[in-house]
Design a protein around this motif. Structure first.
Motif, PDB file in Angstrom:
ATOM      1  N   LYS A 375       0.836  -1.201   0.000  1.00  0.00           N
ATOM      2  CA  LYS A 375       0.000   0.000   0.000  1.00  0.00           C
ATOM      3  C   LYS A 375       0.873   1.255   0.000  1.00  0.00           C
ATOM      4  O   LYS A 375       0.566   2.246  -0.677  1.00  0.00           O
ATOM      5  N   TYR A 376       1.982   1.204   0.725  1.00  0.00           N
ATOM      6  CA  TYR A 376       2.915   2.337   0.738  1.00  0.00           C
ATOM      7  C   TYR A 376       3.456   2.592  -0.665  1.00  0.00           C
ATOM      8  O   TYR A 376       3.510   3.731  -1.134  1.00  0.00           O
ATOM      9  N   PHE A 377       3.885   1.507  -1.360  1.00  0.00           N
ATOM     10  CA  PHE A 377       4.402   1.653  -2.722  1.00  0.00           C
ATOM     11  C   PHE A 377       3.342   2.266  -3.644  1.00  0.00           C
ATOM     12  O   PHE A 377       3.639   3.138  -4.461  1.00  0.00           O
ATOM     13  N   LYS A 378       2.103   1.813  -3.483  1.00  0.00           N
ATOM     14  CA  LYS A 378       1.027   2.317  -4.322  1.00  0.00           C
ATOM     15  C   LYS A 378       0.768   3.794  -4.058  1.00  0.00           C
ATOM     16  O   LYS A 378       0.628   4.595  -4.994  1.00  0.00           O
ATOM     17  N   ASP A 379       0.728   4.155  -2.794  1.00  0.00           N
ATOM     18  CA  ASP A 379       0.472   5.553  -2.429  1.00  0.00           C
ATOM     19  C   ASP A 379       1.594   6.472  -2.907  1.00  0.00           C
ATOM     20  O   ASP A 379       1.345   7.636  -3.263  1.00  0.00           O
ATOM     21  N   GLU A 380       2.818   5.957  -2.903  1.00  0.00           N
ATOM     22  CA  GLU A 380       3.964   6.751  -3.336  1.00  0.00           C
ATOM     23  C   GLU A 380       4.155   6.702  -4.853  1.00  0.00           C
ATOM     24  O   GLU A 380       5.094   7.286  -5.380  1.00  0.00           O
ATOM     25  N   LYS A 381       3.220   5.977  -5.533  1.00  0.00           N
ATOM     26  CA  LYS A 381       3.277   5.836  -6.994  1.00  0.00           C
ATOM     27  C   LYS A 381       4.622   5.266  -7.463  1.00  0.00           C
ATOM     28  O   LYS A 381       5.234   5.730  -8.423  1.00  0.00           O
ATOM     29  N   ILE A 382       5.085   4.254  -6.745  1.00  0.00           N
ATOM     30  CA  ILE A 382       6.327   3.564  -7.102  1.00  0.00           C
ATOM     31  C   ILE A 382       5.982   2.449  -8.085  1.00  0.00           C
ATOM     32  O   ILE A 382       5.144   1.594  -7.787  1.00  0.00           O
ATOM     33  N   ASP A 383       6.595   2.456  -9.241  1.00  0.00           N
ATOM     34  CA  ASP A 383       6.233   1.511 -10.294  1.00  0.00           C
ATOM     35  C   ASP A 383       6.703   0.093  -9.982  1.00  0.00           C
ATOM     36  O   ASP A 383       7.488  -0.139  -9.048  1.00  0.00           O
ATOM     37  N   ILE A 384       6.222  -0.833 -10.783  1.00  0.00           N
ATOM     38  CA  ILE A 384       6.457  -2.265 -10.533  1.00  0.00           C
ATOM     39  C   ILE A 384       7.938  -2.606 -10.467  1.00  0.00           C
ATOM     40  O   ILE A 384       8.405  -3.292  -9.545  1.00  0.00           O
ATOM     41  N   LEU A 385       8.722  -2.149 -11.468  1.00  0.00           N
ATOM     42  CA  LEU A 385      10.132  -2.523 -11.512  1.00  0.00           C
ATOM     43  C   LEU A 385      10.935  -1.867 -10.400  1.00  0.00           C
ATOM     44  O   LEU A 385      11.826  -2.490  -9.814  1.00  0.00           O
ATOM     45  N   THR A 386      10.632  -0.609 -10.101  1.00  0.00           N
ATOM     46  CA  THR A 386      11.329   0.065  -8.997  1.00  0.00           C
ATOM     47  C   THR A 386      11.009  -0.623  -7.676  1.00  0.00           C
ATOM     48  O   THR A 386      11.878  -0.792  -6.809  1.00  0.00           O
ATOM     49  N   LYS A 387       9.753  -1.049  -7.515  1.00  0.00           N
ATOM     50  CA  LYS A 387       9.344  -1.773  -6.315  1.00  0.00           C
ATOM     51  C   LYS A 387      10.130  -3.079  -6.175  1.00  0.00           C
ATOM     52  O   LYS A 387      10.573  -3.433  -5.071  1.00  0.00           O
ATOM     53  N   GLU A 388      10.319  -3.770  -7.280  1.00  0.00           N
ATOM     54  CA  GLU A 388      11.059  -5.033  -7.239  1.00  0.00           C
ATOM     55  C   GLU A 388      12.529  -4.827  -6.890  1.00  0.00           C
ATOM     56  O   GLU A 388      13.181  -5.713  -6.349  1.00  0.00           O
ATOM     57  N   LYS A 389      13.069  -3.649  -7.233  1.00  0.00           N
ATOM     58  CA  LYS A 389      14.475  -3.362  -6.976  1.00  0.00           C
ATOM     59  C   LYS A 389      14.720  -2.794  -5.573  1.00  0.00           C
ATOM     60  O   LYS A 389      15.855  -2.660  -5.146  1.00  0.00           O
ATOM     61  N   GLN A 390      13.641  -2.441  -4.865  1.00  0.00           N
ATOM     62  CA  GLN A 390      13.770  -1.770  -3.574  1.00  0.00           C
ATOM     63  C   GLN A 390      14.347  -2.703  -2.503  1.00  0.00           C
ATOM     64  O   GLN A 390      13.881  -3.819  -2.309  1.00  0.00           O
ATOM     65  N   TRP A 391      15.361  -2.212  -1.782  1.00  0.00           N
ATOM     66  CA  TRP A 391      15.965  -2.974  -0.695  1.00  0.00           C
ATOM     67  C   TRP A 391      15.421  -2.498   0.651  1.00  0.00           C
ATOM     68  O   TRP A 391      15.123  -1.311   0.836  1.00  0.00           O
ATOM     69  N   LEU A 392      15.315  -3.447   1.564  1.00  0.00           N
ATOM     70  CA  LEU A 392      14.808  -3.176   2.908  1.00  0.00           C
ATOM     71  C   LEU A 392      15.865  -3.558   3.940  1.00  0.00           C
ATOM     72  O   LEU A 392      16.518  -4.604   3.813  1.00  0.00           O
ATOM     73  N   LEU A 393      16.017  -2.723   4.968  1.00  0.00           N
ATOM     74  CA  LEU A 393      16.880  -3.058   6.100  1.00  0.00           C
ATOM     75  C   LEU A 393      15.988  -3.601   7.207  1.00  0.00           C
ATOM     76  O   LEU A 393      15.008  -2.958   7.599  1.00  0.00           O
ATOM     77  N   CYS A 394      16.323  -4.796   7.694  1.00  0.00           N
ATOM     78  CA  CYS A 394      15.464  -5.464   8.680  1.00  0.00           C
ATOM     79  C   CYS A 394      16.252  -5.843   9.933  1.00  0.00           C
ATOM     80  O   CYS A 394      17.447  -6.160   9.864  1.00  0.00           O
ATOM     81  N   SER A 395      15.542  -5.815  11.058  1.00  0.00           N
ATOM     82  CA  SER A 395      16.065  -6.298  12.328  1.00  0.00           C
ATOM     83  C   SER A 395      15.158  -7.434  12.760  1.00  0.00           C
ATOM     84  O   SER A 395      13.973  -7.219  13.048  1.00  0.00           O
ATOM     85  N   ALA A 396      15.742  -8.660  12.785  1.00  0.00           N
ATOM     86  CA  ALA A 396      14.905  -9.866  12.962  1.00  0.00           C
ATOM     87  C   ALA A 396      13.841  -9.840  11.872  1.00  0.00           C
ATOM     88  O   ALA A 396      14.166  -9.729  10.696  1.00  0.00           O
ATOM     89  N   GLU A 397      12.567  -9.910  12.218  1.00  0.00           N
ATOM     90  CA  GLU A 397      11.508  -9.899  11.210  1.00  0.00           C
ATOM     91  C   GLU A 397      10.907  -8.508  11.014  1.00  0.00           C
ATOM     92  O   GLU A 397       9.978  -8.329  10.224  1.00  0.00           O
TER      93      GLU A 397
END
Length: 427
Positions: A375-397
């Motif tokens: 929903k965040y990606f959609k609201d920010e109008k982030i396209d499909i390919l950019t969304k697939e390339k997006q990296w996330l920093l995680c702590s545990a889960e």
């Protein structure tokens, strides 16, 4: 040579010589001009002693000239069998792969080959029989970035006449007479008939190719102009407006010209994509083309990544999959989308960097409650390919940072924070 190949008069080059009449004439001409070149010969070991005799002839002539002779031997039959290739395609790959390696090793930038006007005519007819665009009808180019062909303006007859009058030795490859191969069939059966119908056919063909090449230049300049206007590159993804593409006329011709460089050669598939819904995509060997609302998204196909990258405690530098610097600081300083400050005690090591997964959620910084990442990606109008390339920093889960975009509120620095970790995304 002075008018069309001045670089060959000034720089060393690699001359490919098979021992046939074409390459032996080229070798003789370049030697008479006292040019700076080494000679490369491939022994494909397909004709037993005949192949060895080809090699010996070239070696003897080059030795008398006092030039560097480079030779390699290929197990061609094993190579084509292993890679499921025809002999012609396999031999070409082996040959040019070796030439490229030699040029890199010797610091040579140009390969010189003995292609002539009849070769260009044969290539034209082969491409015509298979179906092609204008580039396929322009024949063999006289010069490319790496290859020069000084004999391309001369006919096979011109070359034979020179070889005979100067008493040159050369070898005939018997396989060149076998009409089971398409090029040989065209050479021995179709081209002679065309020349019989019109003795000036080859000269007329050379003029036609000149005009076709000029037309191709005009087309390429128009395509370059359109791509500069329509292909908008951002964050590694090229966005192309579908309505602006649909306004082009003739549409099929423009689609072929603009997308062939990315491996998309089927115009009908491109037309279907233009009229499809979001999420539909095409893939070539090198690129993806995805429909996303009113745009096509074009991006290289990424190599397979391992899925997750681990960051251990006390690790200060991260190089894969993105470059980051991690350090403890006393207070919040410089800010920006590429910098994250977190409460040290909220982090659970090892941290991980990964792509987004279905069901991922986070607590966007500065907002109440949680939000699905989709929903965040959609609201920010982030396209499909950019969304697939997006990296996330995680702590545990738990998601700590949509890297470079939005941090998670749960890890923010507050009044009770006793230690601050600064994470910088290096540009």
């Amino acid at each position: 040579m002075e008018a069309n190949f001045p670089h060959l008069l000034q720089e060393p080059f690699l001359l490919a010589c098979s021992g046939g009449v074409d390459s032996m004439v080229l070798l003789d001409l370049c030697a008479r001009l006292d040019l700076d070149f080494a000679v490369a010969h491939c022994n494909f070991q397909l004709r037993g002693e005949e192949s060895n005799a080809d090699e010996k002839l070239v070696a003897d002539v080059v030795s008398k000239q006092g030039r560097l002779f480079l030779v390699t031997h290929f197990d061609t039959k094993e190579y084509v069998s292993k890679n499921k290739l025809s002999l012609q395609v396999g031999a070409r790959r082996l040959r040019y792969g070796w030439f490229d390696a030699l040029m890199e090793e010797k610091g040579i930038s140009t390969l010189v080959t003995a292609h002539h006007a009849d070769d260009s005519l044969e290539t034209f007819l082969i491409n015509l029989s298979r179906g092609t665009g204008i580039d396929g009808l322009t024949g063999i180019p006289e010069k490319t970035e790496k290859v020069s062909r000084p004999l391309l303006r001369f006919s096979r007859q011109d070359i034979l006449k020179y070889a005979t009058e100067t008493g040159l030795q050369w070898r005939e490859d018997a396989s060149n007479a076998d009409t089971k191969y398409l090029r040989n069939k065209i050479r021995h059966e179709i081209v002679p008939l065309l020349k019989e119908l019109n003795p000036a056919f080859l000269e007329n063909f050379k003029s036609t190719q000149k005009y076709l090449s000029q037309t191709a230049d005009i087309v390429n300049k128009r395509v370059i102009y359109l791509k500069r206007r329509l292909f908008i590159l951002k964050e590694g993804v090229t966005r192309i407006s579908v309505p602006e593409l649909l306004a082009l006329d003739p549409l099929e011709g423009y689609l072929h010209a603009m997308f062939k460089a990315y491996g998309f050669n089927e115009t009908k598939d491109l037309l279907q994509l233009l009229h499809s819904t979001s999420g539909k995509e095409l893939c070539s060997n090198t690129h993806r083309l995805v429909r996303d609302r009113g745009h096509l998204l074009l991006a290289p196909i990424d190599p397979v990544d391992p899925g997750e990258y681990r960051i251990d405690e006390n690790q200060s530098k991260v190089s894969q999959p993105v470059s980051m610097t991690i350090e403890e600081v006393e207070k919040i300083g410089e800010t920006g989308p590429h910098i994250l400050y977190v409460d040290k005690e909220t982090l659970k090591y090892p941290l991980t960097v990964r792509k987004w997964r279905k069901g991922d959620y986070f607590y966007p910084f500065g907002m109440q409650g949680r939000k699905k990442l989709s929903k965040y990606f959609k609201d920010e109008k982030i396209d499909i390919l950019t969304k697939e390339k997006q990296w996330l920093l995680c702590s545990a889960e738990q998601l700590v940072w949509v890297i470079g975009r939005r941090p998670d509120d749960r890890f923010k620095v507050g009044e009770k924070t006793r230690g601050i970790v600064k994470i910088t995304l290096n540009k």
